[in-house]
Write a protein that holds these residues in place. Structure first.
Motif, PDB file in Angstrom:
ATOM      1  N   PRO A  28       0.788  -1.225   0.000  1.00  0.00           N
ATOM      2  CA  PRO A  28       0.000   0.000   0.000  1.00  0.00           C
ATOM      3  C   PRO A  28       0.823   1.279   0.000  1.00  0.00           C
ATOM      4  O   PRO A  28       0.306   2.359  -0.346  1.00  0.00           O
ATOM      5  N   GLU A  29       2.107   1.200   0.363  1.00  0.00           N
ATOM      6  CA  GLU A  29       2.943   2.392   0.333  1.00  0.00           C
ATOM      7  C   GLU A  29       3.121   2.939  -1.084  1.00  0.00           C
ATOM      8  O   GLU A  29       3.547   4.085  -1.267  1.00  0.00           O
ATOM      9  N   LEU A  30       2.773   2.135  -2.083  1.00  0.00           N
ATOM     10  CA  LEU A  30       2.868   2.580  -3.471  1.00  0.00           C
ATOM     11  C   LEU A  30       1.598   3.283  -3.955  1.00  0.00           C
ATOM     12  O   LEU A  30       1.555   3.747  -5.097  1.00  0.00           O
ATOM     13  N   THR A  31       0.580   3.383  -3.120  1.00  0.00           N
ATOM     14  CA  THR A  31      -0.716   3.920  -3.539  1.00  0.00           C
ATOM     15  C   THR A  31      -0.631   5.317  -4.136  1.00  0.00           C
ATOM     16  O   THR A  31      -1.244   5.576  -5.188  1.00  0.00           O
ATOM     17  N   PRO A  32       0.085   6.283  -3.550  1.00  0.00           N
ATOM     18  CA  PRO A  32       0.106   7.632  -4.152  1.00  0.00           C
ATOM     19  C   PRO A  32       0.641   7.636  -5.584  1.00  0.00           C
ATOM     20  O   PRO A  32       0.085   8.325  -6.455  1.00  0.00           O
ATOM     21  N   THR A  33       1.685   6.896  -5.842  1.00  0.00           N
ATOM     22  CA  THR A  33       2.233   6.862  -7.200  1.00  0.00           C
ATOM     23  C   THR A  33       1.296   6.123  -8.140  1.00  0.00           C
ATOM     24  O   THR A  33       1.103   6.527  -9.306  1.00  0.00           O
ATOM     25  N   ARG A  34       0.692   5.054  -7.685  1.00  0.00           N
ATOM     26  CA  ARG A  34      -0.294   4.343  -8.501  1.00  0.00           C
ATOM     27  C   ARG A  34      -1.446   5.281  -8.891  1.00  0.00           C
ATOM     28  O   ARG A  34      -1.865   5.313 -10.055  1.00  0.00           O
ATOM     29  N   GLU A  35      -1.950   6.018  -7.922  1.00  0.00           N
ATOM     30  CA  GLU A  35      -3.062   6.920  -8.206  1.00  0.00           C
ATOM     31  C   GLU A  35      -2.656   7.996  -9.198  1.00  0.00           C
ATOM     32  O   GLU A  35      -3.419   8.332 -10.116  1.00  0.00           O
ATOM     33  N   ARG A  36      -1.467   8.525  -9.038  1.00  0.00           N
ATOM     34  CA  ARG A  36      -0.986   9.561  -9.972  1.00  0.00           C
ATOM     35  C   ARG A  36      -0.930   9.024 -11.396  1.00  0.00           C
ATOM     36  O   ARG A  36      -1.362   9.694 -12.344  1.00  0.00           O
ATOM     37  N   LEU A  37      -0.425   7.807 -11.566  1.00  0.00           N
ATOM     38  CA  LEU A  37      -0.297   7.248 -12.905  1.00  0.00           C
ATOM     39  C   LEU A  37      -1.657   6.883 -13.503  1.00  0.00           C
ATOM     40  O   LEU A  37      -1.894   7.105 -14.702  1.00  0.00           O
ATOM     41  N   VAL A  38      -2.555   6.323 -12.697  1.00  0.00           N
ATOM     42  CA  VAL A  38      -3.892   6.011 -13.213  1.00  0.00           C
ATOM     43  C   VAL A  38      -4.587   7.284 -13.672  1.00  0.00           C
ATOM     44  O   VAL A  38      -5.156   7.352 -14.774  1.00  0.00           O
ATOM     45  N   GLU A  39      -4.547   8.320 -12.848  1.00  0.00           N
ATOM     46  CA  GLU A  39      -5.186   9.581 -13.219  1.00  0.00           C
ATOM     47  C   GLU A  39      -4.552  10.173 -14.477  1.00  0.00           C
ATOM     48  O   GLU A  39      -5.245  10.719 -15.342  1.00  0.00           O
ATOM     49  N   THR A  40      -3.236  10.053 -14.598  1.00  0.00           N
ATOM     50  CA  THR A  40      -2.558  10.567 -15.786  1.00  0.00           C
ATOM     51  C   THR A  40      -3.013   9.827 -17.036  1.00  0.00           C
ATOM     52  O   THR A  40      -3.288  10.445 -18.081  1.00  0.00           O
ATOM     53  N   LEU A  41      -3.115   8.501 -16.972  1.00  0.00           N
ATOM     54  CA  LEU A  41      -3.547   7.734 -18.138  1.00  0.00           C
ATOM     55  C   LEU A  41      -5.000   8.031 -18.498  1.00  0.00           C
ATOM     56  O   LEU A  41      -5.344   8.099 -19.689  1.00  0.00           O
ATOM     57  N   VAL A  42      -5.853   8.210 -17.501  1.00  0.00           N
ATOM     58  CA  VAL A  42      -7.258   8.526 -17.777  1.00  0.00           C
ATOM     59  C   VAL A  42      -7.360   9.877 -18.479  1.00  0.00           C
ATOM     60  O   VAL A  42      -8.078  10.019 -19.490  1.00  0.00           O
ATOM     61  N   ARG A  43      -6.658  10.881 -17.985  1.00  0.00           N
ATOM     62  CA  ARG A  43      -6.689  12.203 -18.636  1.00  0.00           C
ATOM     63  C   ARG A  43      -6.090  12.135 -20.034  1.00  0.00           C
ATOM     64  O   ARG A  43      -6.629  12.712 -20.982  1.00  0.00           O
ATOM     65  N   LEU A  44      -4.988  11.421 -20.166  1.00  0.00           N
ATOM     66  CA  LEU A  44      -4.311  11.334 -21.457  1.00  0.00           C
ATOM     67  C   LEU A  44      -5.192  10.655 -22.495  1.00  0.00           C
ATOM     68  O   LEU A  44      -5.123  10.974 -23.692  1.00  0.00           O
ATOM     69  N   SER A  45      -6.052   9.746 -22.081  1.00  0.00           N
ATOM     70  CA  SER A  45      -6.907   9.013 -23.018  1.00  0.00           C
ATOM     71  C   SER A  45      -7.885   9.927 -23.742  1.00  0.00           C
ATOM     72  O   SER A  45      -8.430   9.551 -24.792  1.00  0.00           O
ATOM     73  N   GLU A  46      -8.111  11.119 -23.206  1.00  0.00           N
ATOM     74  CA  GLU A  46      -9.019  12.075 -23.848  1.00  0.00           C
ATOM     75  C   GLU A  46      -8.403  12.679 -25.104  1.00  0.00           C
ATOM     76  O   GLU A  46      -9.112  13.311 -25.903  1.00  0.00           O
ATOM     77  N   ASP A  47      -7.110  12.514 -25.277  1.00  0.00           N
ATOM     78  CA  ASP A  47      -6.397  13.014 -26.457  1.00  0.00           C
ATOM     79  C   ASP A  47      -5.777  11.805 -27.153  1.00  0.00           C
ATOM     80  O   ASP A  47      -4.691  11.366 -26.805  1.00  0.00           O
ATOM     81  N   LEU A  48      -6.488  11.261 -28.138  1.00  0.00           N
ATOM     82  CA  LEU A  48      -6.044  10.019 -28.775  1.00  0.00           C
ATOM     83  C   LEU A  48      -4.664  10.133 -29.417  1.00  0.00           C
ATOM     84  O   LEU A  48      -3.801   9.272 -29.169  1.00  0.00           O
ATOM     85  N   PRO A  49      -4.389  11.158 -30.230  1.00  0.00           N
ATOM     86  CA  PRO A  49      -3.047  11.230 -30.830  1.00  0.00           C
ATOM     87  C   PRO A  49      -1.936  11.314 -29.785  1.00  0.00           C
ATOM     88  O   PRO A  49      -0.891  10.671 -29.933  1.00  0.00           O
ATOM     89  N   ALA A  50      -2.159  12.093 -28.724  1.00  0.00           N
ATOM     90  CA  ALA A  50      -1.138  12.215 -27.681  1.00  0.00           C
ATOM     91  C   ALA A  50      -0.952  10.887 -26.953  1.00  0.00           C
ATOM     92  O   ALA A  50       0.171  10.514 -26.600  1.00  0.00           O
ATOM     93  N   SER A  51      -2.032  10.160 -26.743  1.00  0.00           N
ATOM     94  CA  SER A  51      -1.944   8.860 -26.079  1.00  0.00           C
ATOM     95  C   SER A  51      -1.162   7.867 -26.925  1.00  0.00           C
ATOM     96  O   SER A  51      -0.286   7.152 -26.425  1.00  0.00           O
ATOM     97  N   LEU A  52      -1.493   7.819 -28.221  1.00  0.00           N
ATOM     98  CA  LEU A  52      -0.794   6.890 -29.108  1.00  0.00           C
ATOM     99  C   LEU A  52       0.702   7.181 -29.128  1.00  0.00           C
ATOM    100  O   LEU A  52       1.525   6.256 -29.082  1.00  0.00           O
ATOM    101  N   GLU A  53       1.051   8.446 -29.154  1.00  0.00           N
ATOM    102  CA  GLU A  53       2.467   8.812 -29.180  1.00  0.00           C
ATOM    103  C   GLU A  53       3.161   8.441 -27.874  1.00  0.00           C
ATOM    104  O   GLU A  53       4.244   7.848 -27.866  1.00  0.00           O
ATOM    105  N   ALA A  54       2.541   8.781 -26.743  1.00  0.00           N
ATOM    106  CA  ALA A  54       3.172   8.521 -25.447  1.00  0.00           C
ATOM    107  C   ALA A  54       3.322   7.027 -25.179  1.00  0.00           C
ATOM    108  O   ALA A  54       4.299   6.593 -24.557  1.00  0.00           O
ATOM    109  N   LEU A  55       2.359   6.234 -25.648  1.00  0.00           N
ATOM    110  CA  LEU A  55       2.366   4.802 -25.378  1.00  0.00           C
ATOM    111  C   LEU A  55       3.073   3.998 -26.466  1.00  0.00           C
ATOM    112  O   LEU A  55       3.218   2.785 -26.337  1.00  0.00           O
ATOM    113  N   GLY A  56       3.505   4.669 -27.536  1.00  0.00           N
ATOM    114  CA  GLY A  56       4.186   3.971 -28.617  1.00  0.00           C
ATOM    115  C   GLY A  56       3.275   3.039 -29.386  1.00  0.00           C
ATOM    116  O   GLY A  56       3.682   1.964 -29.806  1.00  0.00           O
ATOM    117  N   LEU A  57       2.023   3.469 -29.607  1.00  0.00           N
ATOM    118  CA  LEU A  57       1.032   2.638 -30.281  1.00  0.00           C
ATOM    119  C   LEU A  57       0.721   3.170 -31.669  1.00  0.00           C
ATOM    120  O   LEU A  57       0.955   4.347 -31.969  1.00  0.00           O
TER     121      LEU A  57
END
Length: 246
Positions: A28-57
């Motif tokens: 559970p000590e990893l929870t703050p970083t996990r939450e930060r990354l989940v929130e970042t991916l959710v926000r990033l998903s709203e911009d498809l081209p930016a998501s594809l570039e960041a994820l290498g897809l």
């Protein structure tokens, strides 16, 4: 003992568990970083081209971005059921009995770019994020994870058998791991390191360690368990093992 596995790019879809709750995950000590990354991916998903570039897809993989956008709402599966690919095919947790699965869930852990490290039973949704990705406002995942993930893994009691691939090994340093190298040997005794297909053999080793009725307390006992499962393992150094395949 803890056996560290790499994740897989491919994930089993769907799930039968409730949506993601970070407070149900191990470490559970990893929870703050996990939450930060989940929130970042959710926000990033709203911009498809930016998501594809960041994820290498490629554009043909846009459904992976849709999965990331639904991280808080998607059904979950236990980590050992979520990840797929050749290592997990060889591990074959679906064939384990109840007691065998309990041992696997306790002894096996997956190092994840999104969640840091997960024990086998931790419930997670399908997602896409690789160790080499760079996310807006986050940057290098190696730089983000390495300090705190190293501290968490340093506190694990007993031997840590390191089966991670290179990119995921870079996410955390281990003080004294049991390192495993997979080599092939031809009829003349000549050896060379196995590339992609080492995952199959590491999956077999992970299965042997999960099935063992007693936990090994040293590299020599890891090798002994592997021998009992029909694997050929040598110990060239104090904390190193070589898995030899034909």
């Amino acid at each position: 003992m803890l056996v560290l596995l790499p994740p897989s790019e491919t994930k089993s879809p769907g799930g039968t568990g409730p949506p993601l709750r970070l407070d149900t995950l191990s470490f559970p000590e990893l929870t703050p970083t996990r939450e930060r990354l989940v929130e970042t991916l959710v926000r990033l998903s709203e911009d498809l081209p930016a998501s594809l570039e960041a994820l290498g897809l490629s554009p043909r993989q846009s459904e992976e971005v849709e999965r990331n956008g639904a991280l808080w709402n998607s059904p979950t599966l236990a980590a050992l059921d979520r990840y797929s690919g050749v290592l997990y095919d060889a591990l074959d947790v679906g064939s384990l009995s109840g007691e065998e699965r309990r041992r696997a869930d306790e002894r096996l852990a997956v190092v994840s770019a999104l969640f840091g490290v997960l024990r086998g039973a931790d419930p997670v949704p399908a997602y896409r994020l690789s160790a080499g990705s760079r996310l807006p406002e986050v940057g290098s995942l190696r730089r983000l994870w390495r300090p705190e993930l190293s501290r968490v893994l340093e506190s694990v009691p007993g031997p840590v058998v390191d089966l991670r691939s290179g990119a995921y090994a870079a996410l955390a340093a281990l003080p004294d791991p049991v390192e495993v190298r997979v080599v092939t040997e031809d009829g003349n005794g000549s050896r060379k390191t196995v590339g992609h297909h080492n995952k199959t053999h590491k999956g077999r080793l992970a299965r042997a360690l999960a099935l063992a009725e007693r936990e090994p307390e040293s590299p020599a006992e890891v090798a002994e368990i592997a021998h009992g499962a029909g694997l050929r393992v040598e110990q060239p150094g104090r904390r190193s093992l070589t898995l030899v395949v034909s």
